[in-house]
Design an enzyme around this catalytic site. Structure first.
Site: not given
Ligand code: DAH
Length: 337
Positions: A154, A168, A208, A251, A305
């Site tokens: 990120w 995110h 997102q 996760v 998630a």
């Molecule tokens: N937040 C992650 C991103 O910005 C995307 C994401 C991945 C969201 C896995 C989730 C998850 O809820 O379980 O790339």
């Protein structure tokens, strides 16, 4: 005031009236039943001599006539004036009216409604989290400590006080766990920010979607069901869902969720870059440490998630070649939707 003075005043006032409608007020004021002229008429019987009564009657009626005449003349004048104005700016009454430009709903907003509807029917509630976020909710409590190499995933815009622009929508996760008791079913469709070098596939401001489901015995089966249901709704019944192992610190296990290309059904085409599949979402079962960070017992509860980038899905679905169109406000783009 005697009758001569009333006449003078009436004629002066009438000559200054600007619209035919305002003339009516003066007509009532002078010639109405309780108007000034009638006041004089009602005084006639009080005159002692017959001769004077006759004279007064004639006089008053003459004044009344002159005021009536002045009113009629002014009315005609005013109407002529407005006619002249119209003649000066001639218009064609057969010309079709001007069309008022109609707005349309931004494609992202439209998609947001669709996503909201889909998941709210499954019992998910929409939630919001701050755009200017603490490091902990965006990273630390999601198992991403300051020195963790995964922070490189990120590119982050930091503020001077140590806060950041959330990278995110996953920052809803621990916030909602802290606030609620399971079963927790929440979703967020909102804006995120990254320190990106901007190109057709990356923008500093983008959208997102994150979904969080925490309860007893939540498993990969739920994840597969939700993924499949949603992807079929977006890309049609001919698509399929595929999970690939993928690493996200919050996760375990983590998966990349792919959709079978609805255009070539897996054969490989220009739209899917000959892959046959589109990478759509990241997902997984919420890491036990994250559940603990949210104040819940990971031995009692599990969760899933799931997150995706709506911009990317819309680009595939609508054939949009540059993510930057979404935020540019260029009407040539927006008018197409
Ligand atoms: N937040 C992650 C991103 O910005 C995307 C994401 C991945 C969201 C896995 C989730 C998850 O809820 O379980 O790339």
């Amino acid at each position: 005031m005697n009758i001569a003075e009333v006449e003078k005043k009436a004629l002066a006032e009438i000559s200054k009236v600007k619209t035919p409608k305002n003339l009516d007020g003066f007509r009532i004021k002078y010639l109405g039943r309780k108007g000034e002229i009638n006041n004089f008429l009602s005084e006639i019987p009080e005159l002692p001599r017959q001769e004077d009564r006759k004279k007064a009657g004639i006089l008053i009626n003459e004044v009344k006539g002159r005021i009536e005449e002045a009113l009629a003349l002014r009315d005609k004048d005013l109407k002529n004036q407005s006619l002249k104005k119209v003649e000066k700016e001639p218009f064609d009454i057969t010309e079709p009216g001007k069309t008022v430009p109609l707005g349309s709903i931004h494609p992202i907003t439209k998609f947001r409604e669709f996503v909201r509807d889909t998941f709210s029917q499954l019992g998910f509630e929409e939630v919001y989290a701050p755009h200017i976020e603490e490091d902990s909710y965006n990273f630390g409590l999601l198992n991403i400590s300051p020195d963790h190499p995964s922070r490189d995933l990120w590119d982050t815009l930091y503020l001077e006080n140590g806060d950041l622009l959330r990278t995110h929508t996953s920052n809803i996760q621990v916030r909602e766990m802290e606030k609620r008791k399971p079963p927790i079913k929440v979703m967020s469709f909102d804006r995120c920010f990254r320190y990106e070098s901007v190109d057709p596939h990356h923008d500093h401001t983008f959208t997102q979607f994150d979904l969080l489901y925490i309860d007893k015995k939540v498993s990969m089966v739920h994840l597969k069901f939700l993924s499949d249901l949603f992807l079929k709704k977006v890309f049609g019944e001919r698509t399929k869902t595929r999970f690939r192992p993928k690493y996200y610190p919050f996760v375990e296990p983590g998966v990349g969720v792919d959709a079978l290309c609805p255009f070539c059904e897996g054969k490989g085409c220009r739209i899917c870059g000959r892959e046959g599949w589109f990478e759509i979402a990241g997902a997984g079962l919420v890491h036990p440490q994250v559940i603990k960070n949210g104040g819940l017992d990971p031995d009692e509860y599990s969760g899933l998630a799931w997150g995706f980038g709506p911009d990317r899905i819309l680009m595939i679905k609508l054939g949009i070649d540059d993510i930057r169109h979404f935020n540019k406000g260029d009407l040539r783009f927006l008018k197409q939707f």
